[in-house]
Design a protein around this motif. Sequence first.
Motif, mmCIF file in Angstrom:
data_model
loop_
_atom_site.group_PDB
_atom_site.id
_atom_site.type_symbol
_atom_site.label_atom_id
_atom_site.label_comp_id
_atom_site.label_asym_id
_atom_site.label_seq_id
_atom_site.Cartn_x
_atom_site.Cartn_y
_atom_site.Cartn_z
ATOM 1 N N GLY A 166 1.712 11.921 -7.269
ATOM 2 C CA GLY A 166 0.387 11.650 -7.809
ATOM 3 C C GLY A 166 0.273 10.201 -8.224
ATOM 4 N N GLU A 167 -0.931 9.808 -8.633
ATOM 5 C CA GLU A 167 -1.144 8.402 -8.988
ATOM 6 C C GLU A 167 -0.661 8.074 -10.391
ATOM 7 O OE1 GLU A 167 -4.583 6.234 -7.412
ATOM 8 O OE2 GLU A 167 -5.447 8.218 -7.066
ATOM 9 N N GLN A 209 -0.909 -6.323 -11.555
ATOM 10 C CA GLN A 209 -0.799 -4.860 -11.488
ATOM 11 C C GLN A 209 0.495 -4.387 -12.173
ATOM 12 O OE1 GLN A 209 -0.686 -3.325 -7.488
ATOM 13 N NE2 GLN A 209 -0.448 -1.224 -8.181
ATOM 14 N N LYS A 261 6.780 3.991 -12.253
ATOM 15 C CA LYS A 261 7.143 5.403 -12.445
ATOM 16 C C LYS A 261 8.652 5.568 -12.657
ATOM 17 C CE LYS A 261 3.737 7.742 -9.452
ATOM 18 N NZ LYS A 261 3.627 8.391 -8.124
ATOM 19 N N GLY A 296 6.964 10.805 -4.872
ATOM 20 C CA GLY A 296 5.769 10.507 -5.663
ATOM 21 C C GLY A 296 4.791 11.662 -5.514
ATOM 22 N N LYS A 310 3.075 9.930 -2.240
ATOM 23 C CA LYS A 310 1.863 10.662 -1.848
ATOM 24 C C LYS A 310 2.171 12.045 -1.267
ATOM 25 C CE LYS A 310 0.085 6.058 -1.171
ATOM 26 N NZ LYS A 310 -0.718 5.083 -0.487
ATOM 27 N N ASP A 356 1.757 14.521 -2.884
ATOM 28 C CA ASP A 356 0.719 15.387 -3.453
ATOM 29 C C ASP A 356 -0.461 15.517 -2.487
ATOM 30 O OD1 ASP A 356 0.653 12.551 -4.166
ATOM 31 O OD2 ASP A 356 -1.306 12.987 -5.016
ATOM 32 N N GLY A 378 0.800 -1.224 0.000
ATOM 33 C CA GLY A 378 0.000 0.000 0.000
ATOM 34 C C GLY A 378 0.832 1.273 0.000
ATOM 35 N N ALA A 379 2.143 1.121 0.227
ATOM 36 C CA ALA A 379 3.004 2.312 0.276
ATOM 37 C C ALA A 379 3.140 2.949 -1.109
ATOM 38 C CB ALA A 379 4.380 1.951 0.825
ATOM 39 N N GLY A 380 3.009 2.101 -2.136
ATOM 40 C CA GLY A 380 3.134 2.609 -3.495
ATOM 41 C C GLY A 380 4.296 1.982 -4.251
ATOM 42 N N LYS A 381 4.707 0.791 -3.811
ATOM 43 C CA LYS A 381 5.892 0.147 -4.386
ATOM 44 C C LYS A 381 5.734 -0.178 -5.864
ATOM 45 C CE LYS A 381 6.736 -3.110 -1.716
ATOM 46 N NZ LYS A 381 5.802 -3.994 -2.406
ATOM 47 N N THR A 382 4.624 -0.814 -6.197
ATOM 48 C CA THR A 382 4.434 -1.231 -7.585
ATOM 49 C C THR A 382 4.289 -0.012 -8.507
ATOM 50 O OG1 THR A 382 3.408 -3.273 -6.831
ATOM 51 C CG2 THR A 382 3.006 -2.635 -9.122
ATOM 52 N N THR A 383 3.480 0.939 -8.073
ATOM 53 C CA THR A 383 3.307 2.158 -8.857
ATOM 54 C C THR A 383 4.658 2.862 -9.039
ATOM 55 O OG1 THR A 383 1.200 2.410 -7.707
ATOM 56 C CG2 THR A 383 1.948 4.275 -9.006
HETATM 57 P P1 GDP Z 1 2.149 -1.320 -3.157
HETATM 58 O O1 GDP Z 1 1.194 -2.226 -2.435
HETATM 59 O O2 GDP Z 1 3.203 -0.778 -2.250
HETATM 60 O O3 GDP Z 1 2.726 -1.921 -4.394
HETATM 61 O O4 GDP Z 1 1.294 -0.030 -3.557
HETATM 62 P P2 GDP Z 1 0.650 0.401 -4.959
HETATM 63 O O5 GDP Z 1 1.705 0.749 -5.933
HETATM 64 O O6 GDP Z 1 -0.373 -0.585 -5.346
HETATM 65 O O7 GDP Z 1 -0.050 1.783 -4.515
HETATM 66 C C1 GDP Z 1 -1.059 1.836 -3.537
HETATM 67 C C2 GDP Z 1 -1.961 3.024 -3.857
HETATM 68 O O8 GDP Z 1 -1.271 4.246 -3.685
HETATM 69 C C3 GDP Z 1 -2.472 3.026 -5.299
HETATM 70 O O9 GDP Z 1 -3.821 3.419 -5.291
HETATM 71 C C4 GDP Z 1 -1.592 4.078 -5.983
HETATM 72 O O10 GDP Z 1 -2.247 4.687 -7.064
HETATM 73 C C5 GDP Z 1 -1.379 5.045 -4.845
HETATM 74 N N1 GDP Z 1 -0.144 5.849 -4.997
HETATM 75 C C6 GDP Z 1 1.120 5.422 -5.169
HETATM 76 N N2 GDP Z 1 1.979 6.467 -5.227
HETATM 77 C C7 GDP Z 1 1.234 7.595 -5.114
HETATM 78 C C8 GDP Z 1 1.536 8.998 -5.086
HETATM 79 O O11 GDP Z 1 2.676 9.454 -5.179
HETATM 80 N N3 GDP Z 1 0.463 9.847 -4.942
HETATM 81 C C9 GDP Z 1 -0.816 9.386 -4.802
HETATM 82 N N4 GDP Z 1 -1.778 10.285 -4.663
HETATM 83 N N5 GDP Z 1 -1.117 8.092 -4.814
HETATM 84 C C10 GDP Z 1 -0.123 7.198 -4.961
#
Ligand code: GDP
Length: 297
Positions: free
Chosen positions: A277-278, A148, A120, A275, A250, A252, A111-116
């Motif tokens: 944004g999404e 994903q 990126k 990061g 996040k 943003d 949920g931290a945003g690793k995959t996104t």
């Molecule tokens: P993972 O479980 O660590 O791989 O997390 P995900 O990459 O699935 O990201 C979890 C959620 O955070 C998703 O809904 C992403 O779109 C969101 N997210 C990731 N990075 C950012 C960011 O920099 N800004 C915002 N607003 N959302 C982000």
Amino acid sequence: MAFEGLADRLQSTIKKMTGKGKVSEQDVKEMAREVRLALLEADVNFKVVKDFVKKIKERSVGAEVMDSLTPGQQVIKIVKEELALLMGGEQSKIKVADRPPTVIMMVGLQGAGKTTTSGKLANLLRKKHNRKPLLVACDVYRPAAIDQLETVGKQLGIPVFSQGTEKKPVDIAKEAIAHAKEEHLDYVIVDTAGRLHIDENLMGELTEIKTEINPDEIFLVVDAMTGQDAVNVAETFDQTLDVTGVVLTKLDGDTRGGAALSIRAVTDKPIKFAGMGEKLDELEAFHPERMASRILG
Ligand code: GDP
């Protein structure tokens, strides 16, 4: 907007200094008190605040009068410099391998945003630096995570190396690196498994991957919105893995600033990216000075 409360409070505090042709010890004391409160309210680590305030006090009391700046402006400059130093001072770049591919291991809680962020980062390396990245799906416990990453890869037109959920993550990572060498790719970005909480199994697996693939960088991805929790998570990951850098996601959002301002001082590891944004093009190199300017106006 990120840092809004902190920015407002710090700006109104230092504004009082602007016109001052003389800065008394009392002025500095008052300013330091307000800065301290502003940082604590922004959820900055208590000890970090203490050290920070001590530094700006020491430097401000002794502030020399310079030709170009009033003493008040000089104090503002000190706060700005120290704020940038708190976030690492200089921008920290990716350590590139002597011989490609450069291997970057991405770690962090679910949920931290690793995959996104993996996507990126690949996008940034290709777009800005004209490099050829490979994304690697090593979260074998969650088929959705593999899907994903594949979706992200497709969206970007960047190859994704995945082998389903049967193989061991460490073997997938090793094969991915061999594949990248054959294909003359420049970067291998390994998206590892995350959990909702830190546990021994996860740390054991990440340690094994690290030992076997010997990455050039280990980026810890943390959610800036989680404040001091992010800092605690960073400390624990760092103790086990000795990470080489942090990506704050996040920024943003309306994060108060605690994570961004504490994580460097607590872990002594540079914040490399932010990061914003999404979307997959919303990753920026982290510039401590620019961030300090953003906060102080
Ligand atoms: P993972 O479980 O660590 O791989 O997390 P995900 O990459 O699935 O990201 C979890 C959620 O955070 C998703 O809904 C992403 O779109 C969101 N997210 C990731 N990075 C950012 C960011 O920099 N800004 C915002 N607003 N959302 C982000």
